[in-house]
Enzyme design. Structure first.
Site, short mmCIF file in Angstrom:
data_model
loop_
_atom_site.label_atom_id
_atom_site.label_comp_id
_atom_site.label_asym_id
_atom_site.label_seq_id
_atom_site.Cartn_x
_atom_site.Cartn_y
_atom_site.Cartn_z
N HIS A 206 0.80 -1.23 0.00
CA HIS A 206 0.00 0.00 0.00
C HIS A 206 0.83 1.28 0.00
CE1 HIS A 206 1.05 -0.22 4.26
NE2 HIS A 206 0.70 1.05 4.35
C1 UD1 Z 1 -1.76 5.39 6.48
C2 UD1 Z 1 -0.41 5.76 7.10
C3 UD1 Z 1 0.57 4.64 6.84
C4 UD1 Z 1 0.05 3.30 7.30
C5 UD1 Z 1 -1.30 3.04 6.65
C6 UD1 Z 1 -1.90 1.74 7.12
C7 UD1 Z 1 0.11 8.16 7.04
C8 UD1 Z 1 0.97 9.18 6.39
N1 UD1 Z 1 0.14 6.95 6.46
O1 UD1 Z 1 -1.57 5.30 5.08
O2 UD1 Z 1 1.76 4.91 7.57
O3 UD1 Z 1 0.95 2.27 6.94
O4 UD1 Z 1 -2.17 4.13 7.01
O5 UD1 Z 1 -3.09 1.44 6.50
O6 UD1 Z 1 -0.53 8.44 8.01
N2 UD1 Z 1 -8.99 5.07 2.48
C9 UD1 Z 1 -10.22 4.45 2.46
N3 UD1 Z 1 -10.78 4.09 3.66
C10 UD1 Z 1 -10.17 4.32 4.85
C11 UD1 Z 1 -8.93 4.96 4.85
C12 UD1 Z 1 -8.33 5.32 3.67
O7 UD1 Z 1 -10.79 4.23 1.41
O8 UD1 Z 1 -10.76 3.95 5.91
C13 UD1 Z 1 -8.35 5.41 1.19
C14 UD1 Z 1 -8.64 6.82 0.75
O9 UD1 Z 1 -8.73 6.83 -0.63
C15 UD1 Z 1 -7.39 7.57 1.17
C16 UD1 Z 1 -6.31 6.51 0.98
O10 UD1 Z 1 -6.95 5.28 1.32
O11 UD1 Z 1 -7.17 8.71 0.45
C17 UD1 Z 1 -5.11 6.72 1.84
O12 UD1 Z 1 -5.46 6.84 3.23
P1 UD1 Z 1 -4.50 7.65 4.24
O13 UD1 Z 1 -5.01 7.56 5.63
O14 UD1 Z 1 -4.24 9.00 3.68
O15 UD1 Z 1 -3.12 6.91 4.12
P2 UD1 Z 1 -2.79 5.35 4.08
O16 UD1 Z 1 -2.24 5.05 2.74
O17 UD1 Z 1 -3.92 4.53 4.60
#
Ligand code: UD1
Length: 363
Positions: A206
Site C-alpha cells: 500500500h
Molecule cells: C496510512 C499511514 C501509513 C500506514 C497506513 C496503514 C500516514 C501518512 N500513512 O496510510 O503509515 O501504513 O495508514 O493502513 O498516516 N482510504 C479508504 N478508507 C479508509 C482509509 C483510507 O478508502 O478507511 C483510502 C482513501 O482513498 C485515502 C487513501 O486510502 O485517500 C489513503 O489513506 P490515508 O489515511 O491518507 O493513508 P494510508 O495510505 O492509509
C-alpha cells in the site's frame, strides 16, 4: 491521579494502543480518554479492529477522513484542539508514525501538554516516506520517547536527544500479537480461503512508492501473478491499492492472484502465521513475521525496523519483477532446509504495555 489521553487514527495504531489502555487500567487513580481522529474510517480499516482487539468505543471521533497530507494534518489539528482544551490531560499518548501521530503532537506541545510517543526513534532515513517526516517531527517535540528497540535509542542519541527523554520499553505490538495468537489460530482463515495445509503466500502492498506509479505496481503484480502459478497468493488489498489497480487498468495482470478486501486483525494473523512466506511493504508485518518465524520479503529500499533483518526473518527486496521472484526462490530453497525460526529481539516479550503504563503513571 494521572489522566491519559490516547490518540489513534489509522489501522496500525489500533494494535499499539490496546495493551497500553489495558495495562493502565490496572493502575489505581488513572483516568483514560481514547480519541480516534477518523483518519481511517471504513469498517474494514477501523471498526473491525476495535472489536478484534477488544478496544472500547472511542470517547470522541474527530471524523477527519481522507485528504492530501496537508489537508488531513490540518483538519486533525483543528478538530483535536478543542477536545484537548476540554480534557486537559496530564499526558497525550501518541502511537507510531501516521499523520494523526504528528498532528496531535504538534497541537499538544504548543499548549505545553506533555506528549509521550510510543514507538519512538525508528528511522528509515528516507524523507520521501511521509512516515519518516512524521517520526522526525513527533520525536523532536515529544517529552517522553518510548522506544521499541535499542537501535531506536541510538538514533535518538545521534540526533542529540537528551538521555532523560528516552525510555526503552520494547515492542507493544508484540503484546497484542502474543495475546491474540491463539484466538487468531481459532478463526482458521486458511481453511476459509481454501489453503489450509498447503503452501501459500500472503501479501499486502500500500505504500505510495509501490502503488502510485503504474510501472512499479505493474512489476509487483506481474511477480505475484507468476508466483500464483506455483502456489496460491492471497493479496489483502488496501483501498488505496485497489483504487490504483483500477486507475491504471492493471486488473488483468493479477488474474491468478486472489484479491481480498482488507482483512480483520485476527484473519490477518491467522493467515500470516500459516503462510509459507509473506510479501509486503508494511511496517507492522515485518515485525509480526519476525515473532511468528515466517519468512518476510519487504519491497522497500530501506526499513526503519532493522532488528527484523538482523534478528528476524525479514529481507529487503526491489520492487521489480525479477528481483522479487529471485528472492522468493531463495526463501523457498531455505525453507526446505528448515532455515527459519522465530526471532526474539529484546523487549518483544508481551510486556511492553505494562512497562509503558508504569512509566506514564510515575512521571
Ligand atoms: C496510512 C499511514 C501509513 C500506514 C497506513 C496503514 C500516514 C501518512 N500513512 O496510510 O503509515 O501504513 O495508514 O493502513 O498516516 N482510504 C479508504 N478508507 C479508509 C482509509 C483510507 O478508502 O478507511 C483510502 C482513501 O482513498 C485515502 C487513501 O486510502 O485517500 C489513503 O489513506 P490515508 O489515511 O491518507 O493513508 P494510508 O495510505 O492509509
Amino acid at each position: 491521579m494521572t489522566s491519559l489521553l490516547h490518540v489513534v487514527g489509522a489501522r496500525p495504531n489500533f494494535m499499539k494502543v490496546a495493551p497500553v489502555l489495558r495495562a493502565a487500567r490496572g493502575h489505581p487513580g488513572v483516568t483514560q480518554t481514547l480519541i480516534h481522529t477518523g483518519q481511517h474510517y471504513d469498517a474494514a480499516m477501523s471498526d473491525r479492529f476495535f472489536s478484534d482487539l477488544g478496544l472500547p468505543d472511542p470517547d470522541v471521533n474527530l471524523g477527519v477522513g481522507s485528504g492530501t497530507h496537508a489537508a488531513q494534518t490540518a483538519r486533525i489539528m483543528t478538530e483535536f484542539e478543542p477536545v484537548l482544551d476540554r480534557i486537559q490531560p496530564d499526558w497525550v499518548v501518541v502511537y507510531g508514525d501516521v499523520n494523526s501521530t504528528m498532528a496531535c503532537t504538534l497541537v499538544a506541545s504548543k499548549k505545553g501538554i506533555r506528549v509521550a510517543h510510543v514507538e519512538a526513534g525508528l528511522r528509515s532515513r528516507d524523507r520521501l516516506m511521509p512516515e519518516e517526516i512524521n517520526r522526525l517531527v513527533t520525536d523532536q517535540l515529544a517529552d517522553l520517547l518510548l522506544t521499541p528497540s535499542r537501535d531506536a535509542d541510538q538514533n535518538l542519541r545521534d540526533e542529540g536527544v537528551p538521555e532523560a527523554r528516552i525510555r526503552f520499553v520494547g515492542n507493544v505490538m508484540v503484546d497484542t500479537l502474543l495475546n491474540l495468537r491463539a484466538r487468531a489460530h481459532a478463526v482458521a482463515a486458511p481453511a476459509a480461503h481454501g489453503v489450509a495445509g498447503r503452501p501459500y503466500a500472503f501479501c499486502t502492498f500500500h505504500r505510495p512508492s509501490n502503488v502510485d506509479q503504474r510501472e512499479t505496481l505493474g512489476e509487483i503484480l506481474a511477480a505475484l501473478d507468476d508466483l500464483a502459478g506455483r502456489m496460491p497468493v492471497l493479496f489483502a488489498i488496501h483501498p488505496r491499492t485497489r483504487q490504483r489497480i483500477a486507475d491504471f487498468d492493471l486488473g488483468d495482470m493479477a488474474r491468478r492472484v486472489t484479491l481480498l478486501d482488507p482483512l480483520s486483525y485476527l484473519d490477518t494473523i491467522s493467515l500470516v502465521d500459516q503462510a509459507t512466506l509473506v510479501l509486503t511493504d508494511s511496517g507492522g508485518l515485518q515485525e509480526e513475521t519476525t515473532v511468528l518465524g515466517v519468512p518476510c520479503l519487504t519491497a522497500r529500499p530501506n526499513t526503519e525496523r532493522p532488528v527484523t533483518i538482523t534478528e528476524g526473518t525479514n529481507r529487503l527486496i526491489p520492487s521489480e519483477r525479477s528481483g522479487i521472484l529471485e528472492a522468493v526462490d531463495e526463501v523457498l530453497r531455505r525453507r526446505e532446509s528448515g532455515d527459519f525460526s522465530p526471532g526474539h529481539p529484546e523487549g518483544w516479550d508481551g510486556k511492553a504495555g505494562e512497562r509503558i503504563a508504569a512509566i506514564l503513571v510515575s512521571e
